[in-house]
Design an enzyme around this catalytic site. Structure first.
Site, short mmCIF file in Angstrom:
data_model
loop_
_atom_site.label_atom_id
_atom_site.label_comp_id
_atom_site.label_asym_id
_atom_site.label_seq_id
_atom_site.Cartn_x
_atom_site.Cartn_y
_atom_site.Cartn_z
N LYS A 299 0.84 -1.37 0.07
CA LYS A 299 -0.09 -0.26 -0.06
C LYS A 299 0.83 1.19 -0.06
O LYS A 299 0.13 2.23 -0.31
CB LYS A 299 -1.01 -0.07 1.15
N SER B 49 1.41 -9.84 -0.40
CA SER B 49 1.06 -8.43 -0.46
C SER B 49 1.73 -7.71 0.98
O SER B 49 1.79 -6.50 0.79
CB SER B 49 -0.25 -8.42 -0.67
C1 PLP Z 1 -5.21 -3.75 1.36
C2 PLP Z 1 -4.60 -5.02 0.99
C3 PLP Z 1 -4.98 -6.09 -0.14
C4 PLP Z 1 -6.03 -5.67 -0.79
O1 PLP Z 1 -5.88 -4.63 -1.72
P1 PLP Z 1 -6.90 -4.06 -2.33
O2 PLP Z 1 -6.67 -2.79 -3.22
O3 PLP Z 1 -8.26 -3.32 -1.28
O4 PLP Z 1 -8.00 -4.96 -3.13
C5 PLP Z 1 -4.24 -7.19 0.02
N1 PLP Z 1 -3.27 -7.42 0.55
C6 PLP Z 1 -2.77 -6.69 1.92
C7 PLP Z 1 -1.87 -6.90 2.60
C8 PLP Z 1 -3.44 -5.34 2.06
O5 PLP Z 1 -2.97 -4.56 2.91
#
Ligand code: PLP
Length: 332
Positions: A57, A314
C-alpha cells in the site's frame, strides 16, 4: 489506449513509477522450489512483505501524495493528509507523508488497541482518537477535510492509488516477461486493478486471477450484482481483505471488471494452511491476505502445470495471536 471511465492507463502507471522511485522498494520476485515441485509449475513470489511499511500500500499512498505535491504545490497540502485505517493503509499514509514532508493525521476509533496506535505514531503521524467504530472515525475524516482543509488519501478507490499499486505489475513484467498468470488478493481492487492494467497492457495473454474471502467479500458480490453493493463485515484471518468497496465506487469496480480473468473464494482453513506453509517452507512471515493466492491454488486445484505463476505476497501485518489462530486452524 483509450482512457476509460476508471481513469487508469499504462501511462499513469509509468508516471507513478517515476514518482515513487527511491521512496518505495522495487521488491524481488523469487522462485519457490518447494511450491514449484508441489504444483508442477514455476511458482514465483513477489515479496511486498519487504516494503518498509510492511505492505504494497506504500506504492499507492506515495504516488498520490507525490502527485498532489507535483500538481498543486506543497502549500496546498499544508493542512496535511488524512485517512482512517488501523491497518496497512494507515501505516502507508503515515510513512509516505513523513518521507515526503507532509503532515498526516490518522483517525482511529477508541477501540483500536494502544499498540496499533503507537505503531502509527512511530511512523510520524498524528493520531486522532474518536468514536467507537471505523464508521465514526470516517465521519471525523470528513469533518477534517471540510473544516480544516485536509486532503483525504483513500485506501483504493482513486486512479492515483490504483496506478501506484500498478507499478508492481510493471516489475512483474520486467522480471518475468513470459508470465502465464498472476494471482492477487482482492478487496477494494486497487491492487488487482493496478496490476491488471499494467500486465494486460504489456502482455494480454497473462491471466489475472483474483482471490476473495468466502464470506463478506464485497467485490465478489458487487460483480455478481453488476453494481457496488454493501456486505456485512465478517472477521477473517485475512483481515486486510475485509471492508466494502464503497457504494459510490468510481474507479476500482470498473477497473477490476475490465482486467480480471478469473476469480476464486477461499475458506479460512485454506488461508490458515497457506500462512503456515509459507512460514514453514519459505521462511516468510505473511498475513492472511498475502496467503490467499497459495490458498486458491491448493483449494481450487487451478490448472497451472508447466506454467509460470506469480503469487503476490502483499503484506506482513500479522499479530502473533492471529498466527496462533492460523496454526490451530491448520492443525500444525
Ligand atoms: C489492502 C490489502 C490487500 C487488498 O488490496 P485492495 O487494493 O483493497 O484490493 C491485499 N493484501 C494486503 C496485505 C492489503 O493490505
Amino acid at each position: 489506449m483509450p482512457q476509460s471511465q476508471h481513469g487508469v492507463s499504462l501511462a499513469c502507471i509509468y508516471q507513478a513509477r517515476q514518482r515513487i522511485a527511491g521512496q518505495v522498494l522495487r521488491t524481488p520476485l523469487v522462485h519457490s522450489p518447494a511450491l514449484s515441485r508441489r504444483f508442477d509449475a514455476e511458482i514465483l513470489l513477489k515479496l511486498e512483505t519487504l516494503q518498509p511499511s510492511g505492505a504494497f500500500k506504500l506504492r499507492g499512498a506515495t504516488n498520490m501524495i507525490a502527485a498532489l505535491i507535483e500538481r498543486h504545490g506543497r502549500e496546498a497540502l499544508e493542512a496535511g493528509v488524512v485517512t482512517a485505517s488501523t491497518g496497512n493503509h494507515g501505516r502507508a499514509v503515515a510513512f509516505a507523508a513523513s518521507r515526503l514532508g507532509v503532515p498526516a493525521t490518522i483517525c482511529l476509533s477508541c477501540l483500536v488497541p494502544a499498540n496499533k496506535v503507537a505503531a502509527i505514531e512511530a511512523l510520524g503521524a498524528e493520531v486522532e482518537r474518536v468514536g467507537e467504530s471505523q464508521d465514526e472515525a470516517f465521519i471525523e475524516v470528513e469533518r477534517l477535510v471540510r473544516e480544516r482543509g485536509m486532503t483525504l488519501i483513500p485506501p483504493f478507490d482513486d486512479p492515483l492509488i490504483a496506478a501506484g499499486q500498478g507499478t508492481l505489475g510493471l516489475e512483474l513484467m520486467e522480471d518475468a516477461p513470459d508470465l502465464d498468470r498472476v494471482v492477487v488478493g482482492l478487496s477494494g481492487g486497487g491492487l488487482l486493478g493496478g496490476i491488471g492494467m499494467a500486465v494486460k497492457a504489456i502482455r494480454p495473454e497473462t491471466r489475472i486471477t483474483g482471490v476473495s474471502l468466502s464470506r463478506g467479500a464485497a467485490m465478489w458480490q458487487s460483480l455478481q450484482a453488476g453494481r457496488p453493493v454493501a456486505v456485512e463485515e465478517v472477521g477473517s484471518l485475512a483481515d486486510s481483505l475485509g471492508g466494502g468497496i464503497g457504494l459510490d465506487n468510481r474507479c476500482t469496480f470498473g477497473l477490476v471488471r475490465e482486467v480480471m480473468d478469473d476469480h476464486f473464494q477461499v475458506s479460512e482453513t485454506s488461508i490458515a494452511q497457506a500462512m503456515v506453509d509459507i512460514l514453514e517452507h519459505e521462511k516468510l512471515l505473511v498475513e492472511g491476505a498475502a496467503a490467499v493466492g497459495l490458498a486458491a491454488l491448493a483449494e481450487h486445484g487451478l490448472e497451472v502445470r508447466g506454467q509460470r505463476v506469480a503469487l503476490v505476497l502483499s503484506g506482513n501485518g500479522v499479530a502473533l495471536e492471529t498466527l496462533d489462530k492460523a496454526r490451530q486452524l491448520a492443525n500444525r
